[in-house]
Design a protein around this motif. Structure first.
Motif, short mmCIF file in Angstrom:
data_model
loop_
_atom_site.label_atom_id
_atom_site.label_comp_id
_atom_site.label_asym_id
_atom_site.label_seq_id
_atom_site.Cartn_x
_atom_site.Cartn_y
_atom_site.Cartn_z
N VAL A 198 43.69 45.19 39.54
CA VAL A 198 42.00 44.59 39.85
C VAL A 198 41.94 43.37 40.03
O VAL A 198 42.70 43.24 39.73
CB VAL A 198 41.50 45.50 38.71
N VAL A 199 40.53 42.87 41.28
CA VAL A 199 40.53 42.19 41.29
C VAL A 199 39.19 41.74 41.76
O VAL A 199 38.39 42.70 41.62
CB VAL A 199 41.23 41.37 42.95
N GLY A 200 38.80 40.89 40.77
CA GLY A 200 37.12 40.66 40.24
C GLY A 200 37.00 39.20 41.32
O GLY A 200 37.29 38.51 41.32
N MET A 201 35.71 39.68 41.92
CA MET A 201 34.93 37.80 42.92
C MET A 201 35.23 37.42 42.35
O MET A 201 34.84 36.31 42.78
CB MET A 201 34.29 38.83 43.42
N ASN A 202 35.08 37.27 40.63
CA ASN A 202 34.26 36.30 39.91
C ASN A 202 35.93 35.76 39.13
O ASN A 202 35.74 34.60 39.32
CB ASN A 202 33.89 36.22 38.95
N GLY A 203 37.17 35.57 40.41
CA GLY A 203 37.64 34.86 40.16
C GLY A 203 38.90 35.35 39.19
O GLY A 203 39.32 34.37 38.92
N ASP B 66 34.58 40.98 55.28
CA ASP B 66 34.39 42.68 55.25
C ASP B 66 35.79 42.49 54.11
O ASP B 66 36.49 43.16 54.24
CB ASP B 66 35.23 42.90 56.95
N LEU B 67 35.34 42.53 52.95
CA LEU B 67 36.32 42.51 52.12
C LEU B 67 36.60 44.17 51.91
O LEU B 67 35.40 44.83 51.68
CB LEU B 67 36.08 41.60 51.08
N LYS B 68 37.76 44.51 50.91
CA LYS B 68 38.63 45.56 50.33
C LYS B 68 38.09 45.93 49.28
O LYS B 68 37.51 45.39 48.90
CB LYS B 68 39.68 45.71 50.61
N TYR B 69 38.20 47.52 48.90
CA TYR B 69 37.76 47.45 47.59
C TYR B 69 38.85 46.43 46.59
O TYR B 69 39.72 46.94 47.04
CB TYR B 69 37.81 48.83 47.09
N GLY B 70 38.14 46.61 45.59
CA GLY B 70 38.37 45.62 44.24
C GLY B 70 40.01 46.23 43.79
O GLY B 70 40.57 45.53 42.95
N ARG B 71 39.90 47.01 43.64
CA ARG B 71 40.83 48.10 42.64
C ARG B 71 42.41 48.79 44.09
O ARG B 71 42.03 49.13 44.42
CB ARG B 71 40.82 49.16 41.56
N PHE B 72 43.60 47.71 43.21
CA PHE B 72 44.65 48.65 43.69
C PHE B 72 46.02 49.33 43.31
O PHE B 72 45.71 49.24 42.30
CB PHE B 72 45.19 47.49 44.55
N SER B 73 46.35 49.77 43.66
CA SER B 73 47.67 50.55 42.93
C SER B 73 48.66 51.11 44.15
O SER B 73 48.34 51.20 45.11
CB SER B 73 46.97 52.20 42.81
#
Lengths: 206, 183
Positions: A198-203, B66-73
């Motif tokens: 999970v990647v958050g834009m807040n770093g 154009d950044l992608k969605y934040g959750r990956f699996s």
């Protein structure tokens, strides 16, 4: 019209650089004169009617047809509306949770802003939980507000996630590189082993 | 009672106006409207027009890059997140076009296939409408049928429908055949 900006794409700009968008010197008689719009991303600010001011130091980037922004190295996150972040719940008071996302103040998250939450049916959220949420209010004058639901009322992956795992703090540039459409880092990570990210834009990365 | 003793408000009431003419009524209405509009306040400024701003500002980087969605699996660790990755991320144009082509080819029937099917269909339908005694001669007689068809094309339909016995003698000449559409 913004040819001055176009020339500098890929070059380093420093805060204080100004660009003035002048009217075209030669008007073509065949084509109608259309004022061209410019969309400024982070790092560029409007000053007056036709002047631009650079406020961050970095490289100027451009995307067709008319988007410009400055790419810089930064670790401190400034909230922006619509961005998804990872927050840690610090306070659970009454109807509202307070989240720490690494900004100058804590953001508030209403307990009704979860999928399927009603006054009787409260979401199962404890202090210290990690939440993947989205900003709906994020400006310098007001307290930032988050929601875990989209405009239609669906969660779409937002909300409390994962028990276990590791949370890292990284620079905002790494987050950008991970989330790019054709990211090398991400394609390499994919091949390693089954995992969830999970990647958050807040770093923050989990 | 004379008119001068009655007050203005009384005169403006509905039951007093029923006797009036249309003209006097209109006059009264206009006077009222003028009084009301005079009491409105106006700003004594020239007409201002907000100019369309050519420079727009955007705070978030998501739309810029154009950044992608934040959750990956990865590798099926979390199937729900894998589904989300597919739905939330904007699809690339090339992939979409390829998908469309593939689905079109699978569902649609090409023209050649259609022509082949139709030819075999004609033969089977013709057999369906022949009587037993004609079945033996039917197979070798396609040429005769085509000649007779021109003569009997118009009669063929009505014969088939009516099925009259007295036309049994004509069966040898004009067979009840499944008629191909004539151009």
């Amino acid at each position: 019209m913004f040819s001055g900006l176009r020339e500098k794409v890929g070059q380093v700009l420093v805060p204080g650089d100004e660009f003035s968008l002048e009217v075209q010197e030669t008007l073509s008689l065949t084509e109608p004169l259309k004022p061209e719009k410019v969309l400024l991303g982070p790092g560029l600010k409007r000053r007056g009617d036709r002047k631009l001011l650079v406020v961050k130091s970095g490289v100027l980037r451009h995307k067709q047809p008319h988007v410009f922004w400055v790419e810089n190295h930064q670790r401190r996150y400034v909230p922006a509306k619509g961005e998804t972040i990872i927050g840690i719940i610090t306070v659970k008071s009454g109807d509202v949770f307070k989240l720490d996302f690494g900004g100058s103040e804590q953001a508030s998250l209403s307990y009704l802003a979860f999928e399927g939450a009603t006054k009787r049916n409260r979401p199962n959220v404890q202090v210290g939980d990690l939440v993947f949420a989205q900003f709906i209010v994020a400006n310098q004058h007001m307290e930032p507000e988050l929601v875990c639901v989209d405009s239609a009322g669906r969660a779409n992956g937002l909300g409390v996630f994962g028990a276990g795992g590791l949370l890292f703090s990284v620079s905002l540039g790494l987050v950008r590189r991970l989330l790019r459409p054709r990211s090398d880092v991400l394609s390499d990570l994919q091949k390693l082993f089954p995992c969830e990210l999970v990647v958050g834009m807040n770093g923050r990365l989990w | 009672m004379s008119d001068s003793k009655l007050s203005k408000n009384l005169l403006r009431m509905k039951f007093m106006q029923r006797g009036l003419d249309a003209e006097t009524r209109k006059q009264l209405e206009e006077d009222e409207r003028r009084i009301i509009s005079d009491e409105h306040w106006y700003l004594d400024l020239p007409e201002l027009r907000a100019r369309e701003n050519l420079i727009l500002e955007e705070q978030s980087l998501v739309s810029c890059e154009d950044l992608k969605y934040g959750r990956f699996s990865f590798k099926g660790f979390n199937p729900e997140v894998e589904k989300l990755m597919v739905t939330m991320n904007p699809k690339e144009e090339e992939e979409e076009r390829q998908e469309e082509e593939v689905s079109r080819m699978q569902t649609d029937v090409t023209d050649e296939e259609m022509a082949l099917r139709y030819e075999s269909l004609v033969g089977s339908m013709r057999k369906k409408f022949t009587r037993k005694k004609n079945q033996a001669s039917e197979e070798g007689d396609t040429e005769r049928v085509s000649l007779k068809r021109d003569q009997a094309s118009e009669e063929g339909d009505t014969e088939r429908v009516s099925r009259k016995r007295d036309q049994a003698s004509e069966e040898g000449d004009t067979k009840r055949v499944f008629l191909k559409p004539q151009d």
